[in-house]
Design a protein around this motif. Sequence first.
Motif, PDB file in Angstrom:
ATOM      1  N   TRP A 211     -30.803   5.675   1.238  1.00 19.53           N
ATOM      2  CA  TRP A 211     -29.539   6.072   0.612  1.00 19.53           C
ATOM      3  C   TRP A 211     -29.236   7.520   0.980  1.00 19.53           C
ATOM      4  O   TRP A 211     -30.143   8.307   1.256  1.00 19.53           O
ATOM      5  CB  TRP A 211     -29.580   5.897  -0.909  1.00 19.53           C
ATOM      6  CG  TRP A 211     -30.673   6.669  -1.582  1.00 19.53           C
ATOM      7  CD1 TRP A 211     -30.625   7.938  -2.076  1.00 19.53           C
ATOM      8  CD2 TRP A 211     -32.001   6.203  -1.840  1.00 19.53           C
ATOM      9  NE1 TRP A 211     -31.829   8.303  -2.623  1.00 19.53           N
ATOM     10  CE2 TRP A 211     -32.701   7.251  -2.482  1.00 19.53           C
ATOM     11  CE3 TRP A 211     -32.669   4.999  -1.585  1.00 19.53           C
ATOM     12  CZ2 TRP A 211     -34.026   7.134  -2.876  1.00 19.53           C
ATOM     13  CZ3 TRP A 211     -33.994   4.893  -1.971  1.00 19.53           C
ATOM     14  CH2 TRP A 211     -34.648   5.942  -2.618  1.00 19.53           C
ATOM     15  N   THR A 212     -27.971   7.860   0.983  1.00 19.78           N
ATOM     16  CA  THR A 212     -27.548   9.208   1.366  1.00 19.78           C
ATOM     17  C   THR A 212     -26.322   9.611   0.566  1.00 19.78           C
ATOM     18  O   THR A 212     -25.405   8.801   0.377  1.00 19.78           O
ATOM     19  CB  THR A 212     -27.219   9.276   2.872  1.00 19.78           C
ATOM     20  OG1 THR A 212     -28.408   9.034   3.633  1.00 19.78           O
ATOM     21  CG2 THR A 212     -26.670  10.641   3.257  1.00 19.78           C
ATOM     22  N   VAL A 213     -26.324  10.858   0.098  1.00 17.51           N
ATOM     23  CA  VAL A 213     -25.145  11.486  -0.492  1.00 17.51           C
ATOM     24  C   VAL A 213     -24.912  12.768   0.297  1.00 17.51           C
ATOM     25  O   VAL A 213     -25.815  13.593   0.406  1.00 17.51           O
ATOM     26  CB  VAL A 213     -25.351  11.829  -1.979  1.00 17.51           C
ATOM     27  CG1 VAL A 213     -24.101  12.483  -2.541  1.00 17.51           C
ATOM     28  CG2 VAL A 213     -25.731  10.593  -2.768  1.00 17.51           C
ATOM     29  N   LYS A 214     -23.719  12.928   0.857  1.00 15.66           N
ATOM     30  CA  LYS A 214     -23.499  14.093   1.716  1.00 15.66           C
ATOM     31  C   LYS A 214     -22.033  14.500   1.713  1.00 15.66           C
ATOM     32  O   LYS A 214     -21.147  13.647   1.758  1.00 15.66           O
ATOM     33  CB  LYS A 214     -23.936  13.760   3.148  1.00 15.66           C
ATOM     34  CG  LYS A 214     -23.952  14.956   4.084  1.00 15.66           C
ATOM     35  CD  LYS A 214     -24.514  14.571   5.450  1.00 15.66           C
ATOM     36  CE  LYS A 214     -24.568  15.779   6.374  1.00 15.66           C
ATOM     37  NZ  LYS A 214     -25.101  15.412   7.713  1.00 15.66           N
ATOM     38  N   ASN A 215     -21.803  15.796   1.651  1.00 13.32           N
ATOM     39  CA  ASN A 215     -20.443  16.304   1.809  1.00 13.32           C
ATOM     40  C   ASN A 215     -20.021  16.171   3.268  1.00 13.32           C
ATOM     41  O   ASN A 215     -20.795  16.506   4.179  1.00 13.32           O
ATOM     42  CB  ASN A 215     -20.367  17.776   1.390  1.00 13.32           C
ATOM     43  CG  ASN A 215     -20.396  17.947  -0.114  1.00 13.32           C
ATOM     44  OD1 ASN A 215     -20.925  17.102  -0.818  1.00 13.32           O
ATOM     45  ND2 ASN A 215     -19.837  19.035  -0.600  1.00 13.32           N
ATOM     46  N   GLN A 216     -18.817  15.700   3.489  1.00 14.15           N
ATOM     47  CA  GLN A 216     -18.331  15.564   4.862  1.00 14.15           C
ATOM     48  C   GLN A 216     -18.095  16.938   5.481  1.00 14.15           C
ATOM     49  O   GLN A 216     -17.751  17.902   4.802  1.00 14.15           O
ATOM     50  CB  GLN A 216     -17.065  14.717   4.890  1.00 14.15           C
ATOM     51  CG  GLN A 216     -17.315  13.279   4.449  1.00 14.15           C
ATOM     52  CD  GLN A 216     -16.100  12.389   4.583  1.00 14.15           C
ATOM     53  OE1 GLN A 216     -15.041  12.802   5.049  1.00 14.15           O
ATOM     54  NE2 GLN A 216     -16.244  11.140   4.159  1.00 14.15           N
ATOM     55  N   ALA A 217     -18.273  17.023   6.796  1.00 12.51           N
ATOM     56  CA  ALA A 217     -18.230  18.315   7.483  1.00 12.51           C
ATOM     57  C   ALA A 217     -16.830  18.914   7.526  1.00 12.51           C
ATOM     58  O   ALA A 217     -16.667  20.136   7.512  1.00 12.51           O
ATOM     59  CB  ALA A 217     -18.771  18.164   8.904  1.00 12.51           C
ATOM     60  N   THR A 218     -15.811  18.063   7.586  1.00 14.58           N
ATOM     61  CA  THR A 218     -14.429  18.544   7.680  1.00 14.58           C
ATOM     62  C   THR A 218     -13.574  17.876   6.612  1.00 14.58           C
ATOM     63  O   THR A 218     -13.943  16.855   6.038  1.00 14.58           O
ATOM     64  CB  THR A 218     -13.832  18.250   9.064  1.00 14.58           C
ATOM     65  OG1 THR A 218     -13.911  16.831   9.312  1.00 14.58           O
ATOM     66  CG2 THR A 218     -14.602  18.981  10.166  1.00 14.58           C
ATOM     67  N   VAL A 219     -12.417  18.448   6.374  1.00 17.99           N
ATOM     68  CA  VAL A 219     -11.490  17.911   5.375  1.00 17.99           C
ATOM     69  C   VAL A 219     -10.807  16.667   5.931  1.00 17.99           C
ATOM     70  O   VAL A 219     -10.306  16.678   7.067  1.00 17.99           O
ATOM     71  CB  VAL A 219     -10.433  18.968   4.990  1.00 17.99           C
ATOM     72  CG1 VAL A 219      -9.413  18.375   4.022  1.00 17.99           C
ATOM     73  CG2 VAL A 219     -11.113  20.194   4.377  1.00 17.99           C
ATOM     74  N   ALA A 220     -10.795  15.603   5.149  1.00 19.83           N
ATOM     75  CA  ALA A 220     -10.114  14.370   5.555  1.00 19.83           C
ATOM     76  C   ALA A 220      -8.663  14.406   5.082  1.00 19.83           C
ATOM     77  O   ALA A 220      -8.368  14.852   3.972  1.00 19.83           O
ATOM     78  CB  ALA A 220     -10.835  13.158   4.957  1.00 19.83           C
ATOM     79  N   LYS A 221      -7.759  13.929   5.910  1.00 16.28           N
ATOM     80  CA  LYS A 221      -6.335  13.980   5.584  1.00 16.28           C
ATOM     81  C   LYS A 221      -5.899  12.835   4.680  1.00 16.28           C
ATOM     82  O   LYS A 221      -4.765  12.847   4.170  1.00 16.28           O
ATOM     83  CB  LYS A 221      -5.504  13.965   6.871  1.00 16.28           C
ATOM     84  CG  LYS A 221      -5.731  15.202   7.742  1.00 16.28           C
ATOM     85  CD  LYS A 221      -4.991  15.100   9.063  1.00 16.28           C
ATOM     86  CE  LYS A 221      -3.482  15.178   8.873  1.00 16.28           C
ATOM     87  NZ  LYS A 221      -2.769  15.178  10.187  1.00 16.28           N
ATOM     88  N   SER A 222      -6.754  11.846   4.509  1.00 12.42           N
ATOM     89  CA  SER A 222      -6.405  10.711   3.645  1.00 12.42           C
ATOM     90  C   SER A 222      -7.686  10.059   3.146  1.00 12.42           C
ATOM     91  O   SER A 222      -8.782  10.286   3.693  1.00 12.42           O
ATOM     92  CB  SER A 222      -5.581   9.683   4.423  1.00 12.42           C
ATOM     93  OG  SER A 222      -6.371   9.110   5.468  1.00 12.42           O
ATOM     94  N   SER A 223      -7.543   9.228   2.134  1.00  9.35           N
ATOM     95  CA  SER A 223      -8.702   8.500   1.625  1.00  9.35           C
ATOM     96  C   SER A 223      -9.228   7.531   2.682  1.00  9.35           C
ATOM     97  O   SER A 223     -10.441   7.289   2.774  1.00  9.35           O
ATOM     98  CB  SER A 223      -8.337   7.741   0.349  1.00  9.35           C
ATOM     99  OG  SER A 223      -7.297   6.813   0.600  1.00  9.35           O
ATOM    100  N   THR A 224      -8.343   6.987   3.490  1.00 12.28           N
ATOM    101  CA  THR A 224      -8.762   6.080   4.565  1.00 12.28           C
ATOM    102  C   THR A 224      -9.666   6.800   5.555  1.00 12.28           C
ATOM    103  O   THR A 224     -10.704   6.274   5.972  1.00 12.28           O
ATOM    104  CB  THR A 224      -7.534   5.514   5.297  1.00 12.28           C
ATOM    105  OG1 THR A 224      -6.770   4.724   4.386  1.00 12.28           O
ATOM    106  CG2 THR A 224      -7.948   4.660   6.477  1.00 12.28           C
ATOM    107  N   GLU A 225      -9.278   8.019   5.932  1.00 14.74           N
ATOM    108  CA  GLU A 225     -10.092   8.784   6.869  1.00 14.74           C
ATOM    109  C   GLU A 225     -11.455   9.109   6.265  1.00 14.74           C
ATOM    110  O   GLU A 225     -12.489   9.027   6.943  1.00 14.74           O
ATOM    111  CB  GLU A 225      -9.371  10.071   7.260  1.00 14.74           C
ATOM    112  CG  GLU A 225     -10.156  10.908   8.263  1.00 14.74           C
ATOM    113  CD  GLU A 225      -9.452  12.204   8.608  1.00 14.74           C
ATOM    114  OE1 GLU A 225     -10.142  13.135   9.067  1.00 14.74           O
ATOM    115  OE2 GLU A 225      -8.217  12.290   8.427  1.00 14.74           O
ATOM    116  N   ALA A 226     -11.488   9.464   4.991  1.00 15.75           N
ATOM    117  CA  ALA A 226     -12.762   9.762   4.336  1.00 15.75           C
ATOM    118  C   ALA A 226     -13.667   8.539   4.328  1.00 15.75           C
ATOM    119  O   ALA A 226     -14.870   8.624   4.626  1.00 15.75           O
ATOM    120  CB  ALA A 226     -12.510  10.249   2.909  1.00 15.75           C
TER     121      ALA A 226
END
Length: 421
Positions: free
Chosen positions: A297-312
Amino acid sequence: MPTIQLLLALAVNRQWPMHQLDVSNAFLHGDLPDDIYMRQPPGFTDQTQPDAVCKLQKSLYGLKQAPRQWFNKLTSFLQTHGFRFSRSDPSLLIFNKDNIQIYFLIYVDDFLVTGNNDTAIKQLLHQLQAQFALKQLGQISLFLGIQVLQSTNGFFLSQQHYATKLLHDAGYADCNPATTPVTPSSKQDPTESAPFHDPTLYRQLAGSLQYLSITRPDIAFATNAVYQHMQKPTDKDFKALKRLLRYIKGTITYGLPINNGPLELRTYTDADWASDSSDRKSISGYCSFLGPTIISWTVKNQATVAKSSTEAEYRALSAATSDVLWLRRLAEELHIPQLAPTPIYCDNTSAIAIAKNPVFHARTKHIEIDYHFIRQHIESKAIQLIHIASNDQIADILTKPFSITRFNELRTKLNIQPQNA
């Protein structure tokens, strides 16, 4: 840890014994191929030659090369006896000859050995005993500070002793338990809070909680949130850490069971879009199961800002795919072939559509090309993407706080339970 849990799951399903070994003074066994000199140790200085130096014949503790030379000495010995390195994990060595399978897992001077031939394993242990100061600890019981309890159904991994000591050292041995690790309504807000008076204490507790989470995925999200403020913790951050400690107090007997069941991989992935109010980055979370047992299992902050929930969600899906490919490769080396594509469950239909559609939409032009490798592995039948309702998404527990009822439901689906449950 995923390798350890995979190996334990294999032993449970094949009913193989799991031997635990230890080597005394491991780093002293290493050979030194280079000329290395040291100052004369205090109390043993040659008065006639006080400026002379000693040439080392063998490795010593404190020598930078000591861990590597010990590892080389051990693995060279195993390779001369027919073992080979795993391509997926360099700490795992595999013997596979004449229908004899033996797996040797190394963590510094602690080893796990299992296989399908007791006679061959005993012969190997005898050879190791002749070469090194080997201590045979019998069936696995305590490995890397993790209690491994055996039952009729398999193993139960627990860090109850470690958690008890953590609470005692923090001064919360008698605190009131909390029902969830994070306040259900908790959302980061930019309001200022006074700096915490003892940052060192905060960092020590946060590091201890990080180690505790290796058998407790139910605290992985809360631990990740605590870790975000290691540099300059505030009173508000320490209040969140105290909440996590109180939750551990109430669930101190909980652990991770490894039970018998079908050895088939499946993965759940989720993301919480722009959840960090300070930089608006999203949180990715995914977890993989081998039959009934959660192994990664992994919990991690994404490296860059996502422009939409779909991208995230798409970025989380990409990270989960990478983990699945590694787990499939490791499972194949352990003779647990995954004949069907591994299902990855995602609750975002748009993210699934982008992964399957060969046409690049305008809204995905800015996404780095390395995230688009998902499509290739769908076509090669390594994975398959399956939509799942949000209520059934187990990975939700890794990305956001929940009410008591919902949190308990997801924790049950993770198969985290008290001992002897």
